[in-house]
Design an enzyme around this catalytic site. Structure first.
Site, PDB file in Angstrom:
ATOM      1  N   ASP A   1      -9.447  -0.191   3.391  1.00 36.03           N
ATOM      2  CA  ASP A   1      -8.600  -0.856   4.220  1.00 36.03           C
ATOM      3  C   ASP A   1      -8.635  -1.709   6.059  1.00 36.03           C
ATOM      4  OD1 ASP A   1      -6.140  -1.831   5.609  1.00 36.03           O
ATOM      5  OD2 ASP A   1      -5.115   0.035   3.900  1.00 36.03           O
TER       6      ASP A   1
ATOM      7  N   ASP B   1      -7.038  -2.261  -1.093  1.00 35.34           N
ATOM      8  CA  ASP B   1      -6.538  -2.577  -0.119  1.00 35.34           C
ATOM      9  C   ASP B   1      -7.810  -4.088  -0.177  1.00 35.34           C
ATOM     10  OD1 ASP B   1      -5.168  -3.927   1.737  1.00 35.34           O
ATOM     11  OD2 ASP B   1      -4.613  -2.370   2.596  1.00 35.34           O
TER      12      ASP B   1
ATOM     13  N   ASP C   1      -7.209  -6.812   2.236  1.00 39.37           N
ATOM     14  CA  ASP C   1      -7.372  -7.224   3.507  1.00 39.37           C
ATOM     15  C   ASP C   1      -8.670  -6.077   4.305  1.00 39.37           C
ATOM     16  OD1 ASP C   1      -6.781  -4.450   4.646  1.00 39.37           O
ATOM     17  OD2 ASP C   1      -4.424  -5.176   4.369  1.00 39.37           O
TER      18      ASP C   1
ATOM     19  N   ASP D   1      -3.347   2.553   8.202  1.00 41.34           N
ATOM     20  CA  ASP D   1      -2.097   3.541   7.470  1.00 41.34           C
ATOM     21  C   ASP D   1      -1.486   4.606   8.295  1.00 41.34           C
ATOM     22  OD1 ASP D   1      -2.386   1.124   6.346  1.00 41.34           O
ATOM     23  OD2 ASP D   1      -3.082   1.246   3.789  1.00 41.34           O
TER      24      ASP D   1
ATOM     25  N   HIS E   1      -6.855  -1.006   8.258  1.00 40.96           N
ATOM     26  CA  HIS E   1      -5.589  -1.029   8.973  1.00 40.96           C
ATOM     27  C   HIS E   1      -5.741   0.781   8.537  1.00 40.96           C
ATOM     28  CE1 HIS E   1      -4.315  -5.066   8.017  1.00 40.96           C
ATOM     29  NE2 HIS E   1      -3.939  -4.616   9.393  1.00 40.96           N
TER      30      HIS E   1
ATOM     31  N   HIS F   1       1.061  -1.258  -0.203  1.00 35.58           N
ATOM     32  CA  HIS F   1       0.062   0.086   0.170  1.00 35.58           C
ATOM     33  C   HIS F   1       0.556   1.073  -0.257  1.00 35.58           C
ATOM     34  CE1 HIS F   1      -3.985   1.071   1.024  1.00 35.58           C
ATOM     35  NE2 HIS F   1      -3.848   2.096   0.083  1.00 35.58           N
TER      36      HIS F   1
ATOM     37  N   HIS G   1       4.165   0.888   3.866  1.00 34.35           N
ATOM     38  CA  HIS G   1       2.554   0.453   3.988  1.00 34.35           C
ATOM     39  C   HIS G   1       1.747   1.189   4.925  1.00 34.35           C
ATOM     40  CE1 HIS G   1       2.033  -3.710   4.828  1.00 34.35           C
ATOM     41  NE2 HIS G   1       2.926  -3.340   6.177  1.00 34.35           N
TER      42      HIS G   1
ATOM     43  N   GLU H   1      -1.595  -4.852  -1.849  1.00 38.39           N
ATOM     44  CA  GLU H   1      -1.420  -6.183  -0.861  1.00 38.39           C
ATOM     45  C   GLU H   1      -2.261  -7.757  -1.584  1.00 38.39           C
ATOM     46  OE1 GLU H   1       0.115  -5.600   1.277  1.00 38.39           O
ATOM     47  OE2 GLU H   1       0.472  -3.133   1.903  1.00 38.39           O
TER      48      GLU H   1
END
Length: 306
Positions: A126, A229, A231, A130, A128, A104, A143, A278
């Site tokens: 996402d 992303d 994930d 980030d 996360h 990312h 990332h 990712e």
């Protein structure tokens, strides 16, 4: 989509701590991306890959910040600068940039290129945030700092390559958060970005949350960049990702989100760019995650059931 889609690969894993996402662009292409886009009667051109140095040939301490930790920051700057030029060229030619990662951290280059001449909002899907900086990161992996870099947070404010020129915090929406570092949490809370957790999606539904996120990203902007992303999805749907987190969105929720983007942002040309990041084929099962990335990209570009 009434523009030519320009596919640009960025086989980068320097921003992550697990090898494999550098093969993501190849896996997504192998899953039939170009053919599926052309099946929508949309012109598509694959411009190949941005050159990325191999980790074995580089120094993780190159370009290290004056304080804190950020591995391979010098190489990340080089790759993201190259990508920003590629994305800017695509936009100048009237094409739609579709970027394939890679980790990312490449979003720094995508956002920098697409916003070079236009006010741009971002919807960031996402697990996360980030939103770490070199001073707060527990890992040193860029990332996990990419959105903070785009917004010029921490020591990134002193660089001329990381902050996106025309992205305002109030036009950024994070969607689907479920794993935030302790030191990262106040950074998000104290910013002007809007963050939606999986709890928000559970309570309100993905369609309402994504519609509101698009309202934020389109408020006074010229276009929207979608950063996806993989994930963001639950690992049962997308097992081949660099940092899987349980409790993500379902297959159908993800498609519903992309369909809303197609309806709300694509006409008249409000969808400025998109990236898929990712995807890690080493951890995948029968290229399932790459195939899902192709499906979600085509949903965002206008594919419908009927």
């Amino acid at each position: 989509m009434d523009r030519n889609v320009r596919i640009i690969g960025v086989p980068m894993d320097l921003g992550a701590d697990r090898r494999g996402v550098d093969m993501g662009p190849s896996a997504i292409r192998y899953a039939g991306l170009a053919g599926e886009i052309e099946g929508l009667d949309v012109a598509c051109t694959d411009w190949g890959d941005v050159h990325v140095p191999r980790p074995e040939e580089t120094d993780p301490d190159s370009g290290a910040p004056a304080s804190g930790d950020a591995k391979f920051l010098g190489e990340t700057e080089t790759v993201c600068t190259r990508l920003a030029h590629e994305v800017d060229d695509a936009v100048a030619d009237g094409d739609f940039p579709l970027i394939l990662g890679g980790d990312h951290s490449i979003a720094i280059g995508t956002a920098g290129g697409v916003s070079r001449e236009a006010e741009t909002g971002i919807v960031w899907f996402d697990a996360h945030g980030d939103f770490n900086t070199p001073a707060t990161t527990p890992s040193g992996n860029v990332h996990g700092m990419s959105l903070a870099a785009i917004l010029g947070k921490g020591s990134f404010a002193d660089t001329d390559w990381a902050p996106a020129p025309n992205v305002a915090e109030e036009n950024v929406a994070l969607v689907g958060l479920r794993s935030i570092d302790e030191a990262e949490r106040p950074n998000i809370r104290d910013s002007d970005v809007t963050a939606y957790t999986m709890t928000d999606i559970d309570a309100r539904g993905v369609t309402e949350v994504v519609s509101e996120a698009l309202d934020i990203a389109t408020d006074g902007t010229d276009g929207v960049h979608v950063s996806l992303d993989l994930d963001w999805l639950d690992p049962t749907e997308a097992p081949g990702v660099g940092t899987p987190e349980r409790g993500g969105v379902s297959y159908r929720e993800a498609h519903a989100a992309m369909e809303i983007i197609a309806e709300r942002a694509a006409d008249p040309g409000r969808l400025a760019s998109m990236e898929l990041v990712e995807v890690n084929p080493i951890l995948d099962q029968h290229n399932q995650t790459a195939e899902l990335a192709v499906e979600l990209a085509t949903s965002a570009l206008g594919k419908v059931i009927l």
